[in-house]
Design a protein around this motif. Structure first.
Motif, mmCIF file in Angstrom:
data_model
loop_
_atom_site.group_PDB
_atom_site.id
_atom_site.type_symbol
_atom_site.label_atom_id
_atom_site.label_comp_id
_atom_site.label_asym_id
_atom_site.label_seq_id
_atom_site.Cartn_x
_atom_site.Cartn_y
_atom_site.Cartn_z
ATOM 1 N N GLY A 231 3.750 -29.817 29.435
ATOM 2 C CA GLY A 231 2.853 -30.407 30.415
ATOM 3 C C GLY A 231 1.395 -30.245 30.037
ATOM 4 N N CYS A 232 0.558 -31.081 30.660
ATOM 5 C CA CYS A 232 -0.886 -31.029 30.404
ATOM 6 C C CYS A 232 -1.629 -31.626 31.594
ATOM 7 C CB CYS A 232 -1.220 -31.807 29.138
ATOM 8 S SG CYS A 232 -2.998 -31.865 28.822
ATOM 9 N N PRO A 233 -2.675 -30.943 32.065
ATOM 10 C CA PRO A 233 -3.397 -31.446 33.241
ATOM 11 C C PRO A 233 -4.409 -32.554 32.926
ATOM 12 C CG PRO A 233 -4.301 -29.344 32.522
ATOM 13 C CD PRO A 233 -3.162 -29.639 31.609
ATOM 14 N N ARG A 234 -4.675 -32.837 31.663
ATOM 15 C CA ARG A 234 -5.786 -33.745 31.321
ATOM 16 C C ARG A 234 -5.518 -35.207 31.670
ATOM 17 N NH1 ARG A 234 -10.174 -30.690 30.860
ATOM 18 N NH2 ARG A 234 -9.917 -29.015 29.373
ATOM 19 N N ASN A 235 -4.277 -35.642 31.534
ATOM 20 C CA ASN A 235 -3.910 -37.024 31.886
ATOM 21 C C ASN A 235 -4.759 -38.075 31.163
ATOM 22 O OD1 ASN A 235 -2.129 -38.649 33.204
ATOM 23 N ND2 ASN A 235 -3.302 -38.786 35.096
ATOM 24 N N CYS A 236 -4.989 -37.898 29.886
ATOM 25 C CA CYS A 236 -5.754 -38.877 29.101
ATOM 26 C C CYS A 236 -5.035 -40.228 29.157
ATOM 27 C CB CYS A 236 -5.878 -38.424 27.650
ATOM 28 S SG CYS A 236 -6.667 -36.812 27.463
ATOM 29 N N GLY A 237 -5.797 -41.298 29.270
ATOM 30 C CA GLY A 237 -5.229 -42.627 29.480
ATOM 31 C C GLY A 237 -4.317 -43.106 28.371
ATOM 32 N N PHE A 238 -4.494 -42.580 27.156
ATOM 33 C CA PHE A 238 -3.711 -43.055 26.012
ATOM 34 C C PHE A 238 -2.499 -42.169 25.732
ATOM 35 C CE2 PHE A 238 -7.214 -40.347 24.869
ATOM 36 C CZ PHE A 238 -6.582 -39.333 24.178
ATOM 37 N N CYS A 239 -2.251 -41.175 26.595
ATOM 38 C CA CYS A 239 -1.230 -40.161 26.301
ATOM 39 C C CYS A 239 -0.202 -40.095 27.431
ATOM 40 C CB CYS A 239 -1.930 -38.806 26.134
ATOM 41 S SG CYS A 239 -0.805 -37.428 25.902
ATOM 42 N N VAL A 240 1.073 -39.943 27.084
ATOM 43 C CA VAL A 240 2.120 -39.966 28.115
ATOM 44 C C VAL A 240 2.604 -38.560 28.506
ATOM 45 C CG1 VAL A 240 2.973 -42.251 27.482
ATOM 46 C CG2 VAL A 240 3.975 -40.211 26.417
ATOM 47 N N VAL A 241 1.993 -37.529 27.922
ATOM 48 C CA VAL A 241 2.497 -36.171 28.176
ATOM 49 C C VAL A 241 2.539 -35.846 29.675
ATOM 50 C CG1 VAL A 241 1.947 -33.703 27.944
ATOM 51 C CG2 VAL A 241 1.939 -35.159 25.944
ATOM 52 N N GLY A 242 1.461 -36.135 30.390
ATOM 53 C CA GLY A 242 1.405 -35.816 31.825
ATOM 54 C C GLY A 242 2.507 -36.509 32.601
ATOM 55 N N ASP B 257 3.727 -27.462 21.597
ATOM 56 C CA ASP B 257 3.076 -27.467 22.917
ATOM 57 C C ASP B 257 1.929 -28.474 22.985
ATOM 58 O OD1 ASP B 257 4.388 -25.029 22.308
ATOM 59 O OD2 ASP B 257 3.495 -24.137 24.083
ATOM 60 N N PRO B 258 1.892 -29.299 24.043
ATOM 61 C CA PRO B 258 0.802 -30.272 24.132
ATOM 62 C C PRO B 258 -0.549 -29.644 24.458
ATOM 63 C CG PRO B 258 2.267 -30.494 26.030
ATOM 64 C CD PRO B 258 2.899 -29.497 25.105
ATOM 65 N N ASN B 259 -0.558 -28.574 25.266
ATOM 66 C CA ASN B 259 -1.843 -27.958 25.617
ATOM 67 C C ASN B 259 -1.611 -26.506 26.049
ATOM 68 O OD1 ASN B 259 -4.408 -27.286 26.407
ATOM 69 N ND2 ASN B 259 -4.782 -29.195 27.515
ATOM 70 N N ILE B 260 -1.340 -25.658 25.082
ATOM 71 C CA ILE B 260 -0.954 -24.265 25.380
ATOM 72 C C ILE B 260 -2.076 -23.517 26.109
ATOM 73 C CG2 ILE B 260 -1.662 -23.373 23.104
ATOM 74 C CD1 ILE B 260 0.747 -21.458 23.250
ATOM 75 N N ILE C 111 -10.358 -27.519 22.962
ATOM 76 C CA ILE C 111 -11.592 -26.733 22.773
ATOM 77 C C ILE C 111 -12.258 -26.409 24.104
ATOM 78 C CG2 ILE C 111 -13.146 -28.751 22.493
ATOM 79 C CD1 ILE C 111 -13.372 -25.611 20.303
ATOM 80 N N ARG C 112 -12.068 -27.271 25.126
ATOM 81 C CA ARG C 112 -12.706 -27.083 26.433
ATOM 82 C C ARG C 112 -12.124 -25.880 27.177
ATOM 83 N NH1 ARG C 112 -11.169 -33.168 27.736
ATOM 84 N NH2 ARG C 112 -9.408 -32.368 26.522
ATOM 85 N N LEU C 113 -10.993 -25.386 26.694
ATOM 86 C CA LEU C 113 -10.347 -24.244 27.356
ATOM 87 C C LEU C 113 -10.459 -22.964 26.532
ATOM 88 C CD1 LEU C 113 -7.203 -26.170 28.622
ATOM 89 C CD2 LEU C 113 -9.126 -25.378 29.981
HETATM 90 S S1 SF4 Z 1 -1.828 -33.588 25.567
HETATM 91 FE FE1 SF4 Z 1 -3.868 -33.920 24.736
HETATM 92 S S2 SF4 Z 1 -4.105 -36.145 24.676
HETATM 93 FE FE2 SF4 Z 1 -2.354 -35.697 26.038
HETATM 94 S S3 SF4 Z 1 -3.228 -35.605 28.103
HETATM 95 FE FE3 SF4 Z 1 -3.244 -33.530 27.276
HETATM 96 S S4 SF4 Z 1 -5.290 -33.282 26.345
HETATM 97 FE FE4 SF4 Z 1 -4.950 -35.475 26.658
#
Ligand code: SF4
Length: 307
Positions: A120-131, A158-161, A189-191
């Protein structure tokens, strides 16, 4: 006893779901083999990572009593140039299989351990389906011992450890393993902060990856802080993906590239929808990603290649 066939479209990397399925079926006495179209199986698993590769049954009829398909390649499709996630086709492994020690003997050519400590990842970037696929919160899903037993190298998926609240404990586990760790999906890097950078310093790595995808966010101070506390000094060992052709101008792309270079990082240009990207962006990628050229041609306007 069943005969189980395993198929994947992933050829340069071991398939983690297949290794777990193999371990599980071996544990209940089934026989396992890589899927061969000429053989008959009681059960075939097809694991697809990519949406653009051929499916298992494109060229042959599968001889099996049951076929189970799973993986991102089946639940992500591309519509109008954008990736679309279909949650109804997302089939996570059953719990008792998800947490089994993978059968690494399936891929004797690879000697490393591979797995997820978090999902999982909280960022929800528009180009990424992880969230959409794994949830908008980074949660611990395993301890290192679940998929590592002394291998000299660990590939973490891990997408965002660093977004996980337990990440410091997980970094400690990685440091104590003394194995060389590859954070294959990069670090956010923001974390980073002085405490987790000190922990990262204790983890054996040969290359750290970051990303600076959003040009509207100025990440300069984060990169400066990381440089201040990290023991990784060479720019060759600190690579930063710079996403282009996705809501950015060429000036914004160049700002990120020059800033990273000046701060002692190695920018690496990624192109969103490369097939339809403008020629100028492809030239930019060639200039930056060809290290020999990037070191001697200091400005993009002085780069004459690819005209
Ligand atoms: S895994 Fe990376 S690219 Fe995908 S939503 Fe999270 S920060 Fe963004």
């Amino acid at each position: 006893m069943n005969k189980v066939g395993l198929w994947s479209d992933c050829h340069n990397f071991p398939s983690l779901p297949l290794m777990k399925l193999s371990a599980y079926h071996k544990s209940i006495g089934d026989t396992i083999e890589t899927y061969m179209p000429i053989n008959h199986y009681d059960l075939v698993y097809a694991s697809k990572v990519f949406s653009f590769t051929d499916d298992i049954d494109v060229e042959s009829i599968i001889q099996a009593d049951e076929v189970i398909k799973g993986g991102s390649g089946y639940c992500i499709s591309v519509k109008d140039g954008k990736e679309v996630f279909d949650s109804s086709r997302n089939k996570p492994l059953p719990k008792e299989i998800e947490h089994i020690y993978p059968d690494y003997s399936l891929y004797p050519e690879y000697s490393y351990a591979v797995g997820f400590l978090t999902r999982g990842c909280p960022r929800n970037c528009g180009f990424c389906v992880v969230g959409k696929k794994e949830g908008l919160c980074s949660k611990q899903v395993a301890d290192l011992s679940e998929f590592w037993r002394g291998q000299k190298e660990i590939k973490l998926l891990d997408p965002n450890i660093l977004a996980c609240k337990n990440h410091e404990e997980l970094l400690r586990q990685l440091a104590e393993s003394n194995a060389k760790v590859d954070f294959t999906q990069g670090l956010d890097i923001r974390l980073t902060n002085p405490d987790n950078i000190r922990l990262l310093n204790q983890v054996k790595t040969s290359m750290l990856h970051f990303a600076w995808d959003d040009p509207k966010q100025d990440l300069t101070e984060y990169f400066k802080q990381f440089s201040q506390y990290t023991t990784v000094k060479s720019d060759r060992n600190k690579s930063v993906y710079v996403l282009t052709n996705y809501n950015s101008t060429i000036e914004e792309d160049l700002y990120r590239i020059y800033t990273l270079r000046d701060l002692g990082y190695n920018p690496y240009v990624m192109i969103y929808q490369k097939e339809t990207a403008p020629k100028q962006i492809r030239r930019l990628q060639r200039w930056v990603n060809c290290r020999r050229i990037f070191r001697v041609v200091d400005k993009f306007e002085n780069y004459t290649g690819g005209r």
